[in-house]
Design a protein around this motif. Structure first.
Motif, PDB file in Angstrom:
ATOM      1  N   THR A 192       7.865   2.561 -11.360  1.00  0.00           N
ATOM      2  CA  THR A 192       7.700   3.345 -12.566  1.00  0.00           C
ATOM      3  C   THR A 192       7.139   4.722 -12.245  1.00  0.00           C
ATOM      4  N   ALA A 193       7.300   5.632 -13.167  1.00  0.00           N
ATOM      5  CA  ALA A 193       6.698   6.955 -13.042  1.00  0.00           C
ATOM      6  C   ALA A 193       5.281   6.905 -13.578  1.00  0.00           C
ATOM      7  N   ARG A 194       4.372   7.626 -12.948  1.00  0.00           N
ATOM      8  CA  ARG A 194       3.008   7.745 -13.453  1.00  0.00           C
ATOM      9  C   ARG A 194       2.976   8.976 -14.335  1.00  0.00           C
ATOM     10  N   VAL A 195       2.618   8.800 -15.584  1.00  0.00           N
ATOM     11  CA  VAL A 195       2.749   9.842 -16.602  1.00  0.00           C
ATOM     12  C   VAL A 195       1.387  10.441 -16.940  1.00  0.00           C
ATOM     13  N   ILE A 204      13.408   2.806   2.412  1.00  0.00           N
ATOM     14  CA  ILE A 204      13.248   1.641   3.299  1.00  0.00           C
ATOM     15  C   ILE A 204      13.042   2.127   4.731  1.00  0.00           C
ATOM     16  N   ARG A 205      13.767   3.153   5.122  1.00  0.00           N
ATOM     17  CA  ARG A 205      13.630   3.700   6.476  1.00  0.00           C
ATOM     18  C   ARG A 205      12.199   4.166   6.721  1.00  0.00           C
ATOM     19  N   SER A 206      11.631   4.911   5.766  1.00  0.00           N
ATOM     20  CA  SER A 206      10.268   5.406   5.894  1.00  0.00           C
ATOM     21  C   SER A 206       9.275   4.243   5.952  1.00  0.00           C
ATOM     22  N   ILE A 207       9.469   3.262   5.099  1.00  0.00           N
ATOM     23  CA  ILE A 207       8.589   2.089   5.089  1.00  0.00           C
ATOM     24  C   ILE A 207       8.645   1.382   6.436  1.00  0.00           C
ATOM     25  N   ALA A 208       9.853   1.154   6.922  1.00  0.00           N
ATOM     26  CA  ALA A 208      10.031   0.453   8.203  1.00  0.00           C
ATOM     27  C   ALA A 208       9.314   1.183   9.335  1.00  0.00           C
ATOM     28  N   GLU A 209       9.476   2.502   9.374  1.00  0.00           N
ATOM     29  CA  GLU A 209       8.835   3.281  10.430  1.00  0.00           C
ATOM     30  C   GLU A 209       7.317   3.197  10.337  1.00  0.00           C
ATOM     31  N   ARG A 210       6.794   3.261   9.134  1.00  0.00           N
ATOM     32  CA  ARG A 210       5.340   3.313   8.962  1.00  0.00           C
ATOM     33  C   ARG A 210       4.656   1.966   9.152  1.00  0.00           C
ATOM     34  N   VAL A 211       5.379   0.863   8.933  1.00  0.00           N
ATOM     35  CA  VAL A 211       4.772  -0.457   9.152  1.00  0.00           C
ATOM     36  C   VAL A 211       5.262  -1.108  10.445  1.00  0.00           C
ATOM     37  N   HIS A 212       6.091  -0.367  11.185  1.00  0.00           N
ATOM     38  CA  HIS A 212       6.545  -0.780  12.517  1.00  0.00           C
ATOM     39  C   HIS A 212       7.373  -2.062  12.508  1.00  0.00           C
ATOM     40  N   VAL A 213       8.358  -2.086  11.605  1.00  0.00           N
ATOM     41  CA  VAL A 213       9.341  -3.180  11.585  1.00  0.00           C
ATOM     42  C   VAL A 213      10.729  -2.549  11.484  1.00  0.00           C
ATOM     43  N   SER A 214      11.752  -3.348  11.692  1.00  0.00           N
ATOM     44  CA  SER A 214      13.116  -2.834  11.578  1.00  0.00           C
ATOM     45  C   SER A 214      13.432  -2.546  10.110  1.00  0.00           C
ATOM     46  N   ARG A 215      14.458  -1.715   9.899  1.00  0.00           N
ATOM     47  CA  ARG A 215      14.876  -1.444   8.515  1.00  0.00           C
ATOM     48  C   ARG A 215      15.334  -2.728   7.830  1.00  0.00           C
ATOM     49  N   ALA A 216      16.038  -3.577   8.555  1.00  0.00           N
ATOM     50  CA  ALA A 216      16.501  -4.844   7.965  1.00  0.00           C
ATOM     51  C   ALA A 216      15.314  -5.705   7.540  1.00  0.00           C
ATOM     52  N   ASN A 217      14.289  -5.740   8.369  1.00  0.00           N
ATOM     53  CA  ASN A 217      13.089  -6.525   8.051  1.00  0.00           C
ATOM     54  C   ASN A 217      12.388  -5.919   6.829  1.00  0.00           C
ATOM     55  N   ARG A 264       0.839  -1.207   0.000  1.00  0.00           N
ATOM     56  CA  ARG A 264       0.000   0.000   0.000  1.00  0.00           C
ATOM     57  C   ARG A 264       0.871   1.252   0.000  1.00  0.00           C
ATOM     58  N   LEU A 265       1.904   1.260   0.819  1.00  0.00           N
ATOM     59  CA  LEU A 265       2.801   2.419   0.882  1.00  0.00           C
ATOM     60  C   LEU A 265       3.518   2.636  -0.448  1.00  0.00           C
ATOM     61  N   LEU A 266       3.988   1.565  -1.046  1.00  0.00           N
ATOM     62  CA  LEU A 266       4.714   1.692  -2.309  1.00  0.00           C
ATOM     63  C   LEU A 266       3.792   2.092  -3.458  1.00  0.00           C
ATOM     64  N   ARG A 267       2.516   1.725  -3.403  1.00  0.00           N
ATOM     65  CA  ARG A 267       1.566   2.191  -4.411  1.00  0.00           C
ATOM     66  C   ARG A 267       1.370   3.696  -4.299  1.00  0.00           C
ATOM     67  N   LEU A 268       1.370   4.197  -3.071  1.00  0.00           N
ATOM     68  CA  LEU A 268       1.230   5.636  -2.855  1.00  0.00           C
ATOM     69  C   LEU A 268       2.490   6.387  -3.250  1.00  0.00           C
ATOM     70  N   ASP A 269       3.650   5.800  -2.933  1.00  0.00           N
ATOM     71  CA  ASP A 269       4.927   6.460  -3.208  1.00  0.00           C
ATOM     72  C   ASP A 269       5.972   5.391  -3.500  1.00  0.00           C
ATOM     73  N   GLY A 270       6.165   5.117  -4.771  1.00  0.00           N
ATOM     74  CA  GLY A 270       7.130   4.107  -5.191  1.00  0.00           C
ATOM     75  C   GLY A 270       8.566   4.482  -4.873  1.00  0.00           C
ATOM     76  N   ARG A 271       8.784   5.734  -4.484  1.00  0.00           N
ATOM     77  CA  ARG A 271      10.130   6.193  -4.142  1.00  0.00           C
ATOM     78  C   ARG A 271      10.356   6.239  -2.637  1.00  0.00           C
ATOM     79  N   ALA A 272       9.427   5.702  -1.850  1.00  0.00           N
ATOM     80  CA  ALA A 272       9.571   5.718  -0.391  1.00  0.00           C
ATOM     81  C   ALA A 272      10.841   4.980   0.003  1.00  0.00           C
TER      82      ALA A 272
END
Length: 158
Positions: free
Chosen positions: A64-67, A33-46, A23-31
């Motif tokens: 991909t870019a949305r054009v 890993i740190r941001s993803i980890a924080e928002r889904v409450h897992v470690s960066r390694a996970n 869901r996060l990557l659909r919203l922002d494919g450039r997110a």
């Protein structure tokens, strides 16, 4: 994949964390890993391992870019339906993927066999694509062109 195989019907491939990452990557494919980890409450390694697994297993097919096609000089869009000779799908698909402006190709059931979405600079280029390129494919029996007057992107951020 589970144990090197695709899951069977009813088996669950993704858990809640995987789905949240998607869901996060659909919203922002450039997110990051740190941001993803924080928002889904897992470690960066996970988070890194999960995104890597989703890529390796083909769940995430790429980024991909949305054009905005109109702003990119592709102001004419159309869905084109094709009836094709039986058992010619692979041959036709190979030719369709090389068409300029082809954005989506689907083998479907119903009154026609293939649904093709194309973007072209203008109606003249669209006409050329249909009358010259598509109708010259021997396996294509007929086409029908549906001009797109307006689009609403249902993807997040659309």
């Amino acid at each position: 994949m589970v144990g090197g195989q695709l899951p069977r019907a009813g088996e669950r491939l993704l858990d809640e964390v995987d789905e949240a990452i998607l869901r996060l990557l659909r919203l922002d494919g450039r997110a990051s890993i740190r941001s993803i980890a924080e928002r889904v409450h897992v470690s960066r390694a996970n988070a890194y391992a999960r995104v890597g697994r989703l890529l390796d297993e083909g769940v995430i097919r790429g980024f991909t870019a949305r054009v905005d096609h109109e702003r990119a000089g592709q102001g004419a869009s159309a869905y084109i339906t094709l009836k094709i000779r039986q058992d010619s799908w692979r041959t036709v698909r190979e030719q369709l993927v090389r068409l300029p402006g082809a954005a989506h190709i689907a083998l479907v059931s119903g009154d026609f066999d293939v649904l093709l979405l194309v973007h072209a600079p203008d109606n003249r280029a669209l006409r050329e694509l249909v009358l010259t390129r598509l109708q010259s494919i021997p396996e294509v029996l007929s086409t029908r062109t549906l001009l797109v007057f307006e689009e609403t992107d249902l993807l997040p951020g659309g």
